[in-house]
Design an enzyme around this catalytic site. Structure first.
Site, PDB file in Angstrom:
ATOM      1  CG  ASP A  90     -60.911 -15.068   6.898  1.00 25.10           C
ATOM      2  OD1 ASP A  90     -61.046 -15.042   8.139  1.00 25.10           O
ATOM      3  OD2 ASP A  90     -59.965 -15.639   6.325  1.00 25.10           O
ATOM      4  CG  ASN A 187     -57.778  -9.965   2.051  1.00 25.57           C
ATOM      5  OD1 ASN A 187     -57.167  -9.845   3.107  1.00 25.57           O
ATOM      6  ND2 ASN A 187     -58.592 -10.979   1.819  1.00 25.57           N
ATOM      7  CD  GLU A 188     -57.329  -9.690  -2.748  1.00 28.49           C
ATOM      8  OE1 GLU A 188     -58.577  -9.611  -2.860  1.00 28.49           O
ATOM      9  OE2 GLU A 188     -56.783 -10.435  -1.936  1.00 28.49           O
ATOM     10  CG  HIS A 198     -57.912 -10.177 -26.792  1.00 25.92           C
ATOM     11  ND1 HIS A 198     -57.343 -10.907 -27.807  1.00 25.92           N
ATOM     12  CD2 HIS A 198     -59.133  -9.783 -27.253  1.00 25.92           C
ATOM     13  CE1 HIS A 198     -58.168 -10.955 -28.843  1.00 25.92           C
ATOM     14  NE2 HIS A 198     -59.263 -10.282 -28.531  1.00 25.92           N
ATOM     15  CB  ALA A 229     -56.375 -13.646   0.170  1.00 20.00           C
ATOM     16  CB  SER A 231     -51.394 -12.199  -3.059  1.00 24.97           C
ATOM     17  OG  SER A 231     -49.992 -12.165  -3.186  1.00 24.97           O
ATOM     18  CB  SER A 233     -54.399 -18.443  -5.453  1.00 24.21           C
ATOM     19  OG  SER A 233     -55.092 -18.877  -4.304  1.00 24.21           O
TER      20      SER A 233
END
Length: 363
Positions: A90, A187-188, A198, A229, A231, A233
């Site tokens: 991929d 993908n993202e 923080h 993908a 997202s 998880s």
């Protein structure tokens, strides 16, 4: 939407890429050239030269360029490519799509080198059938949506990347300058706190309207392709890749009511690092680390006009083998995605059904 290469040629406007049919030029993109990859690449290249004479074969400008291939470099003056052939996983497809960050992507024919993946419809052993389907105009295409990402500094001036598209060098220019390319991701894009202890404080705007202030480890904006993908998880929904949608998913939010959202592809989503944020946000795009956004800086994400046209497994199905009356869809009609979420994700498979599958395979 699924469409054949022949339909694209005769004028059905599903993609902005003006690829020639049959292809006159092929770009081979492969992963690290191990012995199996070298052997498969050479065999594929020899087959193209013998079976489709006159077709130019290109490869990226790298030390291990295959023998007989011409060097191809991305950019506004690059040689026209009609078909991209990938050998790998991929990640190889994501890399191939990134080579066309300035415009339309040619049809992508992807071959697996033994790796399972959602973007790998063909095994390398099927490369003869796959190429034949393309050159005969029988290949079916799924246009996978991409996202266009534009970065801004505190004064809403565009933050551009250097010419190599890797984002290692940042330049500041006036808003609206045409010389600054937008990032294209398949993908993202993910904003995250990185090594900081923080949480990030990120203001989220949808079409200019303030949606919420996210206090979390980060935020993911994903395509339907990317929904399986990073997202997924992070708890995001699984979205069919033929849909035009933008998925917003928080990463470990402080609020339990901050749930994933799905927006229409016409939406414009802006993520701005809050002035009170105690941590800067690292930016990851399709798994590539680009740069860091400091408080006051932002990124605007919207659907790209240039999708990635991926050739489906159903392109090489033998229609003559279809038997009427059998359960399920016939060859050439199956949905690659439905098959993949069952085979790769074991979708809704219980412990009992997994055991049955395991033992039934031994009988």
């Amino acid at each position: 939407m699924v469409v054949t290469l022949l339909q694209r040629k005769i004028g059905v406007h599903y993609s902005l890429h003006e690829a020639s049919y049959p292809p006159r030029s092929i770009l081979i993109v492969n992963k690290l050239r191990t012995d199996p990859v070298i052997g498969a690449t050479n065999e594929l290249l020899n087959h193209v030269v013998k079976t489709y004479p006159g077709v130019k074969v290109f490869s990226e400008d790298r030390p291990d360029i295959p023998f007989g291939a011409q060097v191809w470099r991305p950019g506004p003056h690059a040689e026209k490519i009609d078909l991209v052939v990938t050998l790998g996983g991929d990640g190889t497809i994501l890399h191939a799509a990134s080579l066309f960050s300035l415009g339309a992507v040619p049809p992508v024919l992807s071959f697996s080198m033994g790796t399972l993946g959602f973007l790998l419809p063909f095994h390398i052993d099927d490369f003869v059938k796959g190429l034949e389907a393309v050159f005969q105009g029988k290949a079916t295409i799924l246009n996978r949506m991409r996202l266009s990402c534009t970065f801004y500094d505190k004064d809403r001036k565009k933050i551009g990347t250097d010419d190599d598209g890797l984002g290692k060098t940042l330049q500041i220019c006036t808003r609206g300058a045409d010389s600054i390319p937008e990032w294209q991701v398949m993908n993202e894009i993910a904003l995250h706190r990185g090594s900081s202890p923080h949480l990030n404080t990120i203001d989220i705007y949808v079409d200019g309207q303030h949606l919420t202030e996210a206090v979390s480890d980060g935020v993911i904006v994903s395509t339907p392709t990317g929904s399986t993908a990073y997202s997924l998880s992070a708890g995001g929904p699984i979205v069919h890749p033929s849909l035009s949608a933008v998925v917003l998913v928080p990463i470990c939010p402080r609020s339990l009511s901050f749930r994933p959202l799905v927006f229409p592809s016409s939406s414009s989503i802006t993520l701005r690092i809050g002035d009170r944020s105690r941590a800067a946000a690292g930016v990851s795009m399709d798994g590539r680390v680009s740069h860091v956004l400091n408080p006051g800086e932002s990124v605007t994400v919207q659907a790209s006009p240039y999708p990635v046209p991926c050739i489906n497994r159903s392109s090489i199905s033998d229609y003559g083998d279809e038997q009427p009356g059998e359960e399920g869809v016939g060859p050439g009609k199956e949905d690659d995605w439905v098959r993949d979420i069952n085979n790769l994700l074991q979708y809704n498979a219980t412990f009992r059904s997994k055991a049955l599958l395991r033992y039934s395979g031994k009988t």
